[in-house]
Design a protein around this motif. Structure first.
Motif, PDB file in Angstrom:
ATOM      1  N   TYR A 776      -4.108   0.151   3.181  1.00 28.76           N
ATOM      2  CA  TYR A 776      -3.481  -0.964   2.485  1.00 28.76           C
ATOM      3  C   TYR A 776      -1.967  -0.777   2.403  1.00 28.76           C
ATOM      4  O   TYR A 776      -1.175  -1.699   2.680  1.00 28.76           O
ATOM      5  N   TYR A 777      -1.538   0.418   2.075  1.00 29.86           N
ATOM      6  CA  TYR A 777      -0.094   0.691   1.972  1.00 29.86           C
ATOM      7  C   TYR A 777       0.596   0.580   3.350  1.00 29.86           C
ATOM      8  O   TYR A 777       1.703   0.095   3.465  1.00 29.86           O
ATOM      9  N   ILE A 778      -0.082   1.103   4.372  1.00 26.87           N
ATOM     10  CA  ILE A 778       0.516   1.061   5.717  1.00 26.87           C
ATOM     11  C   ILE A 778       0.652  -0.383   6.201  1.00 26.87           C
ATOM     12  O   ILE A 778       1.663  -0.785   6.758  1.00 26.87           O
ATOM     13  N   ILE A 783       5.663   2.588   3.234  1.00 30.58           N
ATOM     14  CA  ILE A 783       5.556   3.911   3.853  1.00 30.58           C
ATOM     15  C   ILE A 783       5.661   5.007   2.827  1.00 30.58           C
ATOM     16  O   ILE A 783       4.891   5.980   2.828  1.00 30.58           O
ATOM     17  N   LYS A 784       6.595   4.850   1.918  1.00 30.87           N
ATOM     18  CA  LYS A 784       6.796   5.907   0.936  1.00 30.87           C
ATOM     19  C   LYS A 784       5.557   6.042   0.045  1.00 30.87           C
ATOM     20  O   LYS A 784       5.098   7.150  -0.259  1.00 30.87           O
ATOM     21  N   ALA A 785       5.025   4.893  -0.340  1.00 30.75           N
ATOM     22  CA  ALA A 785       3.818   4.934  -1.204  1.00 30.75           C
ATOM     23  C   ALA A 785       2.632   5.525  -0.462  1.00 30.75           C
ATOM     24  O   ALA A 785       1.835   6.304  -1.003  1.00 30.75           O
ATOM     25  N   LEU A 790      -0.967   9.811   0.498  1.00 26.87           N
ATOM     26  CA  LEU A 790      -1.622  10.695   1.460  1.00 26.87           C
ATOM     27  C   LEU A 790      -1.507  12.147   1.046  1.00 26.87           C
ATOM     28  O   LEU A 790      -2.455  12.936   1.190  1.00 26.87           O
ATOM     29  N   VAL A 791      -0.348  12.520   0.462  1.00 29.30           N
ATOM     30  CA  VAL A 791      -0.171  13.915  -0.002  1.00 29.30           C
ATOM     31  C   VAL A 791      -1.177  14.212  -1.115  1.00 29.30           C
ATOM     32  O   VAL A 791      -1.866  15.243  -1.123  1.00 29.30           O
TER      33      VAL A 791
END
Length: 956
Positions: A776-778, A783-785, A790-791
């Motif tokens: 969803y973010y991609i 990108i930052k979110a 992902l981290v």
């Protein structure tokens, strides 16, 4: 004749006559004696009778004769004298070189110290257990197993040697011997210093043939055929008595004095008696000269025994000495009472009338044939005496005779007219074998005959003519014979006779079924007479006397019924037990038998002639049981055998014993045999008790157990058995537990596999949601979110994989996992909710544990379903609460839209919340956890209902 002599002579004659009427029992060679030549009789300490014959010694116990001869160890069969000693020995004396005794049926013999020399013990005597055989000049005593000369009579001499013929040794503390002067008919008494103490003249008593001897430690006696003399060794008083003055007999051959028990008995031809304190003869018993008895002996039951030289032994018990016997060996058919007087019917002799004063029966009618009866007919004033072919009629003391013969016949049957007469309705009636006759009272002719086969008796009772038959009771009624029936019972047995007890009570006597009492309405048996042949009855006030095949039975009326009081039989002196008739007066009981008539005292006391019962032989597996040998080892299939004997001089010996073997028998049993056998007795200590009458004997023995039968072996065996049982139970239990544990292990393993499977179901679910958020973010170029997400996601995945290996983790690790998860979800939902974790200060998050990822599905459900569907921002609160050391509570509270359906209706697939239910089920089955889970809506009435999920967790 002097008054005393006259009195004794009359007394002697009366007793002689009375004794002649006695019924002696005669024992001869036919009964077991080895010879009819019997010298003397004695009784040993046990009670056995001993007969000394010219062909051996005989021991008698009342039923068996045991003969001892040279074959058994006697040195000579011709034994004429014997002594019984208190130690149970019977010392025998005869002309032989060896003499001895018999004890326990064994003959013991001792030789003369002078080899081959004959001991001729003519004047032997006994003092206690010591025996002294004495001949004409030598006195012997037993020393070191041989007979040695104790005293030689010829060794004593003095100045008057020419006048001394005999010396007699005396055993006394003050007297040494008697010195006899036969020529001067005197004797002198000398002490141990040979000093003469006293000289006594003894005319007519001192001669060679005088029987003499020391009989006690204080008495010495002499007897001749005319007199007896006794010297008191303590007082030196010498007394002489003539037989004629004492017993009325001038010449008494074979006279002698014996010590029997503690009494002195004197006997010879014609009498036996006792010496009283003054040495006079008391209670002499005279026996008839026809028996030719030369010796009499009275035993400890006062039974008289007589010995003869050619007829063996005669015995007369004490009770029979009081009984008068008449018509010995004659058949007394019966008694009848006419005008208060007694008549006896004697077969082939006639009818005899009783004289009560002299107790004799005198001939009344002589007739040598069968006699039926005598009847008094009061209505006619006549007495009728009936025989086989005649009728004697007594009227006004005149006797007329009526003969009848075969010419008198009715209906082709020989009519014997009547066996008995009765008067009924102006006629005489008489019975015969085939019925009854109606007889004219004037000419005794038959007017009518009534046929009734098996007629035995007739009687008038309650104005009815009764007929006794071999098949019950009948009556003559309306000129015909009818059967009599009773309300309570039937009587179809053979009746012998009828006896009227009262006007209302009749006695029926049967052939083998006892007697019955009846009033002709009901009938009942006379208890005590069952199965007896009752041949006659006599009624005396409140008593019944029955003449039966077992003796005379006396019944007494008590409480309106008759009770058996006593039975008289041969042991009471009756000639035999088969009694034909009985009569009783105030003092006497008179009985009629097929072997004579007896008159005995009615109140005569019973006397038992049973002296002793003893165990003759006892063995365990053929090994003799004695006092010394009474313990035996156990053997399989063992046998105990005990033979009992008795000393019983009863005439009628119906021997029976009662016995019990303790401890295995608690009650007494009865046996008619004298041998008792028991088989397969187990190890124990036993006592066999045997009784007869009032005498009881017993024998005890022990069967020792084998090692495996001992108490300790049994205890050990039981202990081992218990150990075996316990071990077996333990093994079975262990096996069962092992199977159970194996099953539990399998179930546990299965549960763990299932938990892992459930966890594997939850992991993809979470990963899918997280990857969807990153996508969803991609897609939105955030990108930052996406990198931040992902981290955090990679860190959570790493944490998840590390913890997924564990089945349980502590609360601290669980809280970190939840926080990381919620942080990711918070990013995914763009800060649409807030969360807060509350930890109780009392709760130790490091020690308290929880199944791995137990809370994650609930938290996930709160986020994805509760908060996600809410229009506004939401909040999640997680509470960790302390309950106690083993229990804690976790609450997950959200303010979302509430509980949603956890099942996809289209695909029917179970969502993560349903997986939780299955997981909780298996966790609780594992017995490691106890987890209670519940969920509830907080505000059901609102759109945002809110939800609270609660866990109560216990680690077992």
């Amino acid at each position: 004749m002097k008054p005393k002599k006259l009195h004794i002579t009359i007394f002697c004659i009366l007793l002689w006559s009375f004794s002649f009427a006695q019924q002696y029992t005669n024992y001869t060679t036919k009964d077991g004696l080895p010879s009819n030549h019997v010298y003397t009789i004695l009784q040993d300490a046990q009670g056995f009778m001993w007969f000394l014959t010219d062909k051996g010694m005989v021991k008698y116990n009342g039923s068996n004769f045991t003969t001892f001869t040279t074959k058994d160890g006697l040195s000579n069969n011709d034994v004429w004298e014997a002594f019984t000693t208190p130690d149970g020995k019977i010392w025998y004396f005869s002309k032989a070189s060896s003499l001895g005794y018999i004890k326990n049926d064994s003959v013991v013999s001792f030789p003369n110290s002078t080899r081959g020399e004959i001991i001729n013990p003519t004047y032997s005597f006994q003092l206690g257990n010591d025996i002294y055989p004495m001949g004409t000049n030598k006195l012997y005593h037993l020393k070191n197993g041989t007979w040695k000369i104790f005293y030689t009579l010829k060794n004593i001499t003095d100045d008057e040697d020419a006048y001394i013929h005999d010396y007699t040794k005396i055993f006394h503390e003050n007297i040494n011997y008697l010195k006899v002067h036969y020529k001067n008919e005197k004797f002198s008494i000398h002490d141990h210093d040979q000093k003469k103490l006293k000289e006594i003249y003894a005319k007519e008593i001192l001669h060679k043939h005088t029987v003499r001897g020391q009989i006690t430690d204080s008495l010495f006696f002499w007897t001749s055929n005319k007199m007896y003399s006794i010297l008191n060794l303590n007082t030196l008083k010498f007394s002489s008595y003539n037989f004629k003055d004492e017993v009325g007999i001038e010449v008494v051959n074979y006279s002698r004095i014996n010590l029997v028990g503690d009494q002195l008995q004197i006997t010879g031809t014609g009498f036996v008696g006792f010496l009283d304190a003054d040495l006079h003869i008391k209670n002499p018993f005279y026996f008839p000269s026809t028996l030719h008895a030369h010796f009499g002996f009275v035993d400890n039951l006062n039974t008289v025994w007589l010995s003869t030289f050619n007829k063996g032994i005669y015995k007369l018990p004490y009770l029979q000495q009081q009984i008068k016997y008449l018509f010995n060996e004659d058949k007394i058919q019966g008694f009848n009472v006419l005008n208060g007087e007694l008549y006896a019917n004697i077969f082939n002799k006639g009818i005899y009338k009783f004289d009560p004063l002299r107790k004799e029966f005198n001939e009344f009618i002589k007739v040598e044939e069968y006699i039926f009866s005598a009847n008094e007919i009061e209505e006619l004033g006549k007495n009728y005496f009936t025989t086989k072919t005649k009728i004697f009629i007594e009227h006004h003391n005149q006797l007329t005779t009526v003969d009848f013969n075969e010419g008198q016949k009715q209906s082709g049957i020989l009519n014997s007219l009547a066996r008995k007469f009765i008067f009924f309705e102006d006629y005489l009636y008489g019975n015969f074998s085939f019925g009854i006759n109606k007889i004219n009272t004037n000419d005794v002719s038959i007017e009518k005959e009534y046929i009734q086969k098996g007629t035995t008796d007739i009687l008038t009772f309650k104005n009815r003519l009764l007929i006794a038959t071999t098949n019950g009771l009948r009556e003559l009624k309306n000129d015909s014979i009818h059967s009599i029936y009773f309300k309570n019972n039937t009587l179809d047995t053979s009746i012998l006779n009828l006896t009227k007890i009262t006007d209302q009570l009749l006695l029926i006597n049967t052939d083998g079924f006892g007697s019955y009492l009846t009033n002709l309405e009901t009938i009942q048996p006379l208890k005590g007479s069952e199965f007896l042949i009752v041949q006659d009855a006599f009624i005396e006030d409140k008593s019944l006397w029955l003449a039966t095949n077992t003796g005379v039975l006396h019944f007494i009326k008590k409480d309106e019924s008759y009770k058996l009081n006593r039975t008289y039989n041969q042991n009471d002196g009756l000639p035999n037990n088969n009694i034909n008739s009985v009569y009783v007066n105030e003092t006497d009981l008179i009985v009629a038998t097929n072997s004579g008539l007896a008159i005995l005292p009615k109140n005569q006391k019973k006397q038992s002639l049973l002296l002793d019962v003893f165990i003759k032989k006892a063995s365990y597996n053929s090994e003799t049981i004695t006092t010394e040998n009474n313990s035996f080892a156990y053997v399989n299939n063992n046998t105990l055998s005990v033979e009992v004997s008795r000393i019983d001089f009863s005439e009628d010996q119906h021997t029976s014993y009662t016995y019990k073997l303790e401890p295995i028998q608690k009650t007494w049993s009865t046996s008619v045999t004298n041998v008792f056998n028991f088989n397969d007795l187990q190890p124990n200590t036993y006592t066999l008790k045997i009784a007869s009458n009032t005498i009881e004997k017993q024998i005890s023995f022990t069967i020792k157990p084998l090692w495996w039968q001992t108490l300790w072996a049994k205890i050990g065996g039981i202990f081992l058995l218990l150990i075996g049982i316990v071990f077996t139970v333990w093994r079975i239990s262990k096996k069962s537990q092992e199977k159970k544990n194996e099953k539990l292990l399998q179930e546990k393993q299965l549960s763990e596999i299932q938990l892992k499977a459930l966890r594997s179901q939850m992991n993809p679910h979470f990963v899918f949601n997280s990857l969807a958020a990153i996508q969803y973010y991609i897609n939105n170029n955030e990108i930052k979110a996406s990198e931040t997400y992902l981290v955090k996601f990679s860190k959570l995945i790493r944490q998840f994989f590390e913890l997924s290996k564990e089945t349980e983790i502590n609360l601290e690790q669980e809280i970190k996992l939840i926080k990381n998860y919620l942080d990711i979800e918070k990013l995914r939902f763009k800060e649409k909710f807030e969360y807060q974790i509350h930890i109780d200060d009392l709760l130790n998050t490091k020690t308290n544990k929880i199944p791995t990822m137990l809370l994650q599905p609930i938290v996930e459900n709160a986020v994805n379903h509760g908060i996600f569907n809410k229009m506004d921002n939401g909040k999640i609160d997680i509470y960790f609460k302390f309950i106690d050391e083993k229990n804690f509570q976790i609450e997950i509270v959200d303010d979302g839209v509430g509980v949603v359906n956890t099942q996809n209706k289209a695909t029917k697939k179970v969502k993560s919340s349903n997986v939780l239910d299955d997981r909780l089920k298996y966790l609780n089955q594992s017995e490691n956890w106890k987890i209670i889970y519940k969920t509830e809506e907080l505000h059901p009435e609102l759109t945002d209902k809110g939800n609270k999920s609660t866990f109560i967790i216990t680690q077992l």
